[in-house]
Design an enzyme around this catalytic site. Structure first.
Site, PDB file in Angstrom:
ATOM      1  N   GLU A 152       0.821  -1.214   0.000  1.00  0.00           N
ATOM      2  CA  GLU A 152       0.000   0.000   0.000  1.00  0.00           C
ATOM      3  C   GLU A 152       0.852   1.260   0.000  1.00  0.00           C
ATOM      4  O   GLU A 152       0.559   2.211  -0.725  1.00  0.00           O
ATOM      5  CB  GLU A 152      -0.953  -0.014   1.196  1.00  0.00           C
ATOM      6  N   HIS A 185     -10.248   1.152   0.250  1.00  0.00           N
ATOM      7  CA  HIS A 185     -10.615   0.231   1.330  1.00  0.00           C
ATOM      8  C   HIS A 185     -12.119  -0.035   1.401  1.00  0.00           C
ATOM      9  O   HIS A 185     -12.564  -0.845   2.218  1.00  0.00           O
ATOM     10  CB  HIS A 185     -10.134   0.787   2.680  1.00  0.00           C
TER      11      HIS A 185
END
Length: 294
Positions: A152, A185
């Protein structure tokens, strides 16, 4: 005529690329990252070892693709002027500072939770060999503390931030890129629905997760822009994943004096973090003359 300081600042300013280019590339990176998690057809949930291993493979491929966006869509002038690894936050200058200072700064933010952990057995387990043996052999632990932060931060910070910074001021870039990170997310909503969670509950949890991941994204992007290092947000991300959100229930189970002290430490940690944030991330500490010129 320009004085030397003005000329130096002009030389260090990032060349510009069109806003549409940087935003489109960032959006594409976010879509590719999230999409890579669902290319596999599986009946298992996200915590099943098979699912995790397949997602490891997927995001590893994304990590190979992501730098190409920076290479092909950055300003040619910038690529000629600066080493490519430096754009991604990989350089030797200021490395030890980027490893130590942001980590300690983040630990200060968690001063209250750390104190609470000291009151129970969870802290002592960190000194036990069995704890670390069990952790490094757990694929879920590796996902949460190694692969998720690594992938990420590399995609959303090391590869996305250099593009956004070529179209926006550093502070604007800090507030733009976390939105991609937060939206990325939201795919957990569909996973919860597949597990039978009610829509309203899944949406509420998703909104909460979007909020705190976006807030963390602001912090992480700020660290990258200020330090010019990818390692700073990566280590902080792993630490935050380990600490998680403060356990309020555990706090209120403490004795009164410990509870009062813990609350004071919560507030002191937050106040200290806010005060020290611009000082501890001063670009001069990290010899960062590329990403932060304001």
């Amino acid at each position: 005529m320009q004085n030397e300081s003005e000329m130096a600042l002009q030389m260090e300013t990032l060349p510009q690329i069109p806003v549409l280019t940087s935003v489109s590339c960032s959006f594409a990176l976010a879509v590719i990252y999230v999409g890579s998690l669902y290319v596999w057809s599986t009946k298992h949930n996200r915590d099943h070892p098979t699912t995790i291993k397949r997602r490891f493979a997927s995001v590893s491929i994304v990590m190979l693709i992501a730098p190409l966006f920076v290479y092909f869509f950055s300003s040619p002038e910038l690529l000629e002027r600066e080493p490519f690894p430096k754009l991604l936050g990989f350089r030797w200058q200021g490395l030890w500072q980027a490893i130590v200072i942001p980590y300690l700064l983040t630990a200060l933010l968690y001063l209250g939770p750390i104190f609470v952990n000291l009151q129970n057995e969870s802290f002592s387990s960190y000194f036990a060999l069995d704890y670390w043996r069990g952790s490094v052999t757990s694929i879920i632990w590796i996902r949460n503390h190694v692969m998720a932060p690594l992938s990420e931060e590399f995609v959303f910070r090391a590869c996305m931030m250099p593009l956004i910074l070529q179209s926006f001021s550093p502070m604007t870039a800090v507030f733009i890129t976390p939105l991609f990170f937060g939206v990325a997310h939201l795919h957990h909503i569909s996973e919860r629905l597949a597990l039978g969670v009610e829509l309203s509950t899944a949406l509420l949890i998703g909104l909460f997760q979007f909020t705190y991941t976006t807030l963390f994204g602001f912090y992480s992007a700020y660290l990258f822009a200020r330090t010019g290092h990818c390692i700073a947000p990566l280590l902080v991300h792993a630490f935050c994943n380990h600490m998680g959100l403060p356990d309020v229930q555990d706090l209120w189970q403490q004795e009164l004096w410990r509870r009062v002290l813990a609350i004071c430490l919560y507030l002191a940690g937050l106040a200290g973090w806010i005060y020290l944030l611009p000082i501890a991330t001063d670009p001069a500490l990290y010899d960062n003359k590329l990403f932060w010129n304001v």
